[in-house]
Design a protein around this motif. Structure first.
Motif, PDB file in Angstrom:
ATOM      1  N   LEU A   1       3.959  -1.548 -11.201  1.00  0.00           N
ATOM      2  CA  LEU A   1       3.484  -1.372 -12.596  1.00  0.00           C
ATOM      3  C   LEU A   1       2.053  -0.863 -12.636  1.00  0.00           C
ATOM      4  CD1 LEU A   1       5.141  -4.523 -14.269  1.00  0.00           C
ATOM      5  CD2 LEU A   1       5.857  -2.131 -14.474  1.00  0.00           C
ATOM      6  N   ASN A   2       1.199  -1.395 -11.764  1.00  0.00           N
ATOM      7  CA  ASN A   2      -0.195  -0.929 -11.707  1.00  0.00           C
ATOM      8  C   ASN A   2      -0.277   0.534 -11.288  1.00  0.00           C
ATOM      9  OD1 ASN A   2      -1.276  -3.386 -12.490  1.00  0.00           O
ATOM     10  ND2 ASN A   2      -1.538  -4.132 -10.391  1.00  0.00           N
ATOM     11  N   SER A   3       0.546   0.901 -10.313  1.00  0.00           N
ATOM     12  CA  SER A   3       0.524   2.274  -9.808  1.00  0.00           C
ATOM     13  C   SER A   3       1.030   3.258 -10.858  1.00  0.00           C
ATOM     14  CB  SER A   3       1.367   2.395  -8.533  1.00  0.00           C
ATOM     15  OG  SER A   3       0.864   1.508  -7.558  1.00  0.00           O
TER      16      SER A   3
ATOM     17  N   SER B   1       0.837  -1.197   0.000  1.00  0.00           N
ATOM     18  CA  SER B   1       0.000   0.000   0.000  1.00  0.00           C
ATOM     19  C   SER B   1       0.881   1.259   0.000  1.00  0.00           C
ATOM     20  CB  SER B   1      -0.905  -0.039   1.226  1.00  0.00           C
ATOM     21  OG  SER B   1      -1.660   1.126   1.292  1.00  0.00           O
ATOM     22  N   TYR B   2       1.946   1.225   0.805  1.00  0.00           N
ATOM     23  CA  TYR B   2       2.887   2.350   0.862  1.00  0.00           C
ATOM     24  C   TYR B   2       3.599   2.519  -0.483  1.00  0.00           C
ATOM     25  CZ  TYR B   2       7.180   4.910   1.750  1.00  0.00           C
ATOM     26  OH  TYR B   2       8.226   5.801   1.657  1.00  0.00           O
ATOM     27  N   ILE B   3       4.060   1.405  -1.050  1.00  0.00           N
ATOM     28  CA  ILE B   3       4.761   1.448  -2.349  1.00  0.00           C
ATOM     29  C   ILE B   3       3.844   2.030  -3.418  1.00  0.00           C
ATOM     30  CG2 ILE B   3       5.731   0.011  -4.217  1.00  0.00           C
ATOM     31  CD1 ILE B   3       6.768  -1.885  -1.947  1.00  0.00           C
ATOM     32  N   SER B   4       2.606   1.574  -3.428  1.00  0.00           N
ATOM     33  CA  SER B   4       1.631   2.060  -4.401  1.00  0.00           C
ATOM     34  C   SER B   4       1.466   3.576  -4.298  1.00  0.00           C
ATOM     35  CB  SER B   4       0.287   1.366  -4.169  1.00  0.00           C
ATOM     36  OG  SER B   4      -0.681   1.892  -5.034  1.00  0.00           O
ATOM     37  N   ARG B   5       1.393   4.055  -3.062  1.00  0.00           N
ATOM     38  CA  ARG B   5       1.185   5.495  -2.842  1.00  0.00           C
ATOM     39  C   ARG B   5       2.363   6.320  -3.351  1.00  0.00           C
ATOM     40  NH1 ARG B   5       2.511   8.790   1.274  1.00  0.00           N
ATOM     41  NH2 ARG B   5       2.892   7.171   2.816  1.00  0.00           N
TER      42      ARG B   5
ATOM     43  N   GLY C   1       4.828   9.696  -7.992  1.00  0.00           N
ATOM     44  CA  GLY C   1       6.013   9.938  -8.818  1.00  0.00           C
ATOM     45  C   GLY C   1       7.320   9.894  -8.061  1.00  0.00           C
ATOM     46  N   LYS C   2       7.304   9.312  -6.857  1.00  0.00           N
ATOM     47  CA  LYS C   2       8.542   9.222  -6.057  1.00  0.00           C
ATOM     48  C   LYS C   2       9.289   7.922  -6.364  1.00  0.00           C
ATOM     49  CE  LYS C   2       6.634  12.145  -2.444  1.00  0.00           C
ATOM     50  NZ  LYS C   2       5.865  12.135  -1.199  1.00  0.00           N
ATOM     51  N   ALA C   3      10.596   7.940  -6.102  1.00  0.00           N
ATOM     52  CA  ALA C   3      11.446   6.808  -6.503  1.00  0.00           C
ATOM     53  C   ALA C   3      11.668   5.798  -5.379  1.00  0.00           C
ATOM     54  CB  ALA C   3      12.794   7.326  -6.987  1.00  0.00           C
ATOM     55  N   ILE C   4      11.822   4.539  -5.805  1.00  0.00           N
ATOM     56  CA  ILE C   4      12.167   3.445  -4.889  1.00  0.00           C
ATOM     57  C   ILE C   4      13.333   2.679  -5.507  1.00  0.00           C
ATOM     58  CG2 ILE C   4      10.389   1.942  -5.944  1.00  0.00           C
ATOM     59  CD1 ILE C   4      10.087   0.615  -3.157  1.00  0.00           C
ATOM     60  N   VAL C   5      14.237   2.208  -4.659  1.00  0.00           N
ATOM     61  CA  VAL C   5      15.401   1.451  -5.126  1.00  0.00           C
ATOM     62  C   VAL C   5      15.331   0.034  -4.566  1.00  0.00           C
ATOM     63  CG1 VAL C   5      17.930   1.318  -5.101  1.00  0.00           C
ATOM     64  CG2 VAL C   5      16.820   3.528  -5.130  1.00  0.00           C
ATOM     65  N   PHE C   6      15.654  -0.966  -5.395  1.00  0.00           N
ATOM     66  CA  PHE C   6      15.724  -2.356  -4.940  1.00  0.00           C
ATOM     67  C   PHE C   6      17.172  -2.676  -4.584  1.00  0.00           C
ATOM     68  CE2 PHE C   6      11.951  -4.312  -7.552  1.00  0.00           C
ATOM     69  CZ  PHE C   6      11.079  -3.466  -6.896  1.00  0.00           C
TER      70      PHE C   6
END
Length: 230
Positions: free
Chosen positions: A224-226, A57-61, A66-71
């Protein structure tokens, strides 16, 4: 947010519920353990389901904002699936050794990334042809080394909002840097780690490819959905 169905049965089939040997249990992970089987701690998958849904839910938000996430996943057996998922999502990733300072000394790291991109560009345009064969060979070797280090973060122009760590025990340095820079931490937490540093801990097996694949697929679908909905 598109609802991402998390199935306790499917998680059990993938082996998400297997922790480490009883002797390796970190006291802070006790609340997520429901029992013991063959001297191995077993996760309460209903709690895993709840924490995973919270993280998704947090990742989706943040992605829809338009904010970035790193794996980040440097465990040998997980590198391939982490990189594939990151590339499919179009997010930066680190699957080789975590370079100290990637977050805390971001500007210096950026200079190295730009140097790497510049070298690649010069090679592509034939600018390096003026050098001797020996010098060109040295450039090729340097590009190959830099590619291993920086390929995954070549397009990370600023610090991310969040980092997803697939294996907290291996990449605790990354977590500490993220904490110092105010970057939110999402992480798989096996029974042998202290989850206190993590903002969104997901109690789960972080060693088995099948278990991590189950979770990473849900993360990928969410991103991808977000992005699509955005």
């Amino acid at each position: 947010m598109t609802k991402n169905k998390i199935s306790v049965e499917e998680m059990a089939e993938a082996g998400v519920n297997f922790g480490h040997k009883v002797s390796k249990l970190h006291p802070k992970m006790k609340p997520y353990v429901s029992g013991i089987k063959n001297n191995v701690n077993i996760f309460d998958l209903e709690k895993t389901q709840k924490e995973l849904e919270k993280a998704l839910s947090y990742i989706s938000r943040i992605v829809s904002e338009g904010k970035a996430i790193v794996f980040v996943g440097t465990k040998v057996q997980l590198k391939g699936i982490v990189q594939m998922a990151a590339e499919a999502c179009g997010v930066p990733y680190v699957t080789e050794r975590w370079l100290g300072g990637t977050f805390t000394n971001f500007e210096t790291i950026q200079k190295r990334v730009n140097y790497f991109k510049d070298l690649e560009k010069k090679k592509g345009s034939g600018e390096l042809e003026k050098y001797t064969k020996r010098e060109r060979l040295d450039f090729d070797r340097e590009i190959a080394k830099l590619k291993i280090k920086f390929e995954g973060v070549r397009n990370m122009s600023k610090l991310p909002e969040a980092v997803f760590i697939f294996g907290l025990d291996k990449d605790i340095t990354c977590a500490r840097e993220a904490k110092r820079k105010g970057i939110k931490i999402i992480a798989l937490c096996d029974t042998n780690v202290n989850p206190d540093i993590v903002d969104y801990p997901i109690p789960a097996n972080d060693d088995a490819i099948s278990a991590v694949s189950y979770i990473i697929e849900r993360v990928k679908d969410t991103i991808l959905n977000s992005k699509q909905e955005k």
